[in-house]
Write a protein that holds these residues in place. Structure first.
Motif, short mmCIF file in Angstrom:
data_model
loop_
_atom_site.label_atom_id
_atom_site.label_comp_id
_atom_site.label_asym_id
_atom_site.label_seq_id
_atom_site.Cartn_x
_atom_site.Cartn_y
_atom_site.Cartn_z
N ARG A 45 0.83 -1.21 0.00
CA ARG A 45 0.00 0.00 0.00
C ARG A 45 0.86 1.25 0.00
O ARG A 45 1.84 1.34 0.73
CB ARG A 45 -0.92 0.02 1.22
CG ARG A 45 -2.17 -0.85 1.03
CD ARG A 45 -3.20 -0.56 2.09
NE ARG A 45 -3.85 0.71 1.87
CZ ARG A 45 -5.01 0.86 1.21
NH1 ARG A 45 -5.64 -0.16 0.74
NH2 ARG A 45 -5.53 2.05 1.06
N LEU A 46 0.47 2.22 -0.79
CA LEU A 46 1.16 3.50 -0.85
C LEU A 46 0.65 4.44 0.24
O LEU A 46 1.39 5.25 0.77
CB LEU A 46 0.97 4.14 -2.22
CG LEU A 46 1.57 3.35 -3.39
CD1 LEU A 46 0.99 3.80 -4.71
CD2 LEU A 46 3.07 3.49 -3.38
N LYS A 92 5.01 11.02 -2.39
CA LYS A 92 5.96 10.07 -1.83
C LYS A 92 7.11 9.78 -2.80
O LYS A 92 7.63 8.68 -2.86
CB LYS A 92 5.26 8.77 -1.43
CG LYS A 92 4.16 8.99 -0.41
CD LYS A 92 3.60 7.71 0.11
CE LYS A 92 2.63 8.04 1.22
NZ LYS A 92 2.65 7.12 2.30
N LYS A 94 6.97 9.55 -5.98
CA LYS A 94 6.52 8.68 -7.07
C LYS A 94 5.41 9.37 -7.85
O LYS A 94 4.87 10.38 -7.41
CB LYS A 94 5.97 7.37 -6.50
CG LYS A 94 6.96 6.62 -5.67
CD LYS A 94 6.34 5.40 -5.01
CE LYS A 94 7.38 4.81 -4.10
NZ LYS A 94 7.28 3.46 -3.82
N ILE A 96 1.77 8.65 -8.81
CA ILE A 96 0.73 7.75 -8.33
C ILE A 96 -0.56 8.00 -9.09
O ILE A 96 -1.04 9.13 -9.16
CB ILE A 96 0.53 7.93 -6.81
CG1 ILE A 96 1.83 7.57 -6.09
CG2 ILE A 96 -0.64 7.07 -6.32
CD1 ILE A 96 1.82 7.80 -4.61
N THR A 117 -5.54 2.67 -6.39
CA THR A 117 -4.32 3.47 -6.33
C THR A 117 -3.13 2.59 -6.68
O THR A 117 -3.03 1.46 -6.20
CB THR A 117 -4.14 4.05 -4.91
OG1 THR A 117 -5.31 4.78 -4.56
CG2 THR A 117 -2.93 4.95 -4.83
N GLN A 118 -2.24 3.14 -7.52
CA GLN A 118 -1.04 2.38 -7.88
C GLN A 118 0.10 3.30 -8.27
O GLN A 118 -0.12 4.41 -8.75
CB GLN A 118 -1.35 1.40 -9.02
CG GLN A 118 -1.76 2.05 -10.31
CD GLN A 118 -2.14 1.03 -11.37
OE1 GLN A 118 -1.64 -0.08 -11.38
NE2 GLN A 118 -3.03 1.41 -12.26
N ASP A 119 1.31 2.82 -8.08
CA ASP A 119 2.52 3.53 -8.48
C ASP A 119 2.70 3.31 -9.99
O ASP A 119 2.79 2.18 -10.44
CB ASP A 119 3.72 2.98 -7.71
CG ASP A 119 5.03 3.64 -8.07
OD1 ASP A 119 5.06 4.54 -8.94
OD2 ASP A 119 6.07 3.22 -7.51
#
Length: 141
Positions: A45-46, A92, A94, A96, A117-119
């Protein structure tokens, strides 16, 4: 353990939980009253989420600076004006991607939304825009 009957098969709770622990994207389900009812729980998890988020209004578990945007999005989903929204934000260190998808019952009534949610840093860096941004960074050194 009894299986859960789904439209396209059956899974046990253990299998379903295992699937969501294995998928690197994070999922949050917000019901028709904008209350957080479920989240996927995986080590990738981000954005941290724990059980204290359950049964809270979605605006109470997101940063205050995003409340206006989330409110507008949810209003548009409730009304049927839109069914999805995808955005990429820097966070963070990244890139996202946050996607919202309206969830509707068989009659088309809004019953909530799923937030995914994803990188996508690895994708953004390989895109034309990503290459352009890298060129700009190199040129400014």
């Amino acid at each position: 353990m009894l299986p859960i009957e789904l439209e396209s098969g059956r899974l046990t709770i253990e299998q379903l939980n295992g699937i969501f622990r294995a998928i690197p994207q994070e999922f949050d389900f917000i019901d028709e009253n904008d209350i957080v009812k479920w989240y996927s729980n995986n080590s990738m998890r981000l954005f941290d989420r724990d059980k204290s988020a359950l049964n809270k209004h979605v605006l109470d578990v997101h940063p205050g600076k995003s409340n206006k945007r989330i409110n507008k999005l949810l209003d548009q989903m409730h009304s049927g004006e839109i069914s999805q929204q995808v955005m990429v934000i820097p966070a963070k260190g990244k890139q996202i991607q946050i996607s919202f998808f309206a969830v509707r019952d068989d009659e088309g009534n809004y019953i909530g939304c799923i937030e995914v949610t994803q990188d996508v840093s690895h994708l953004v860096g390989k895109s034309k825009i990503g290459h352009f941004l890298n060129l700009i960074k190199k040129g400014s050194k």
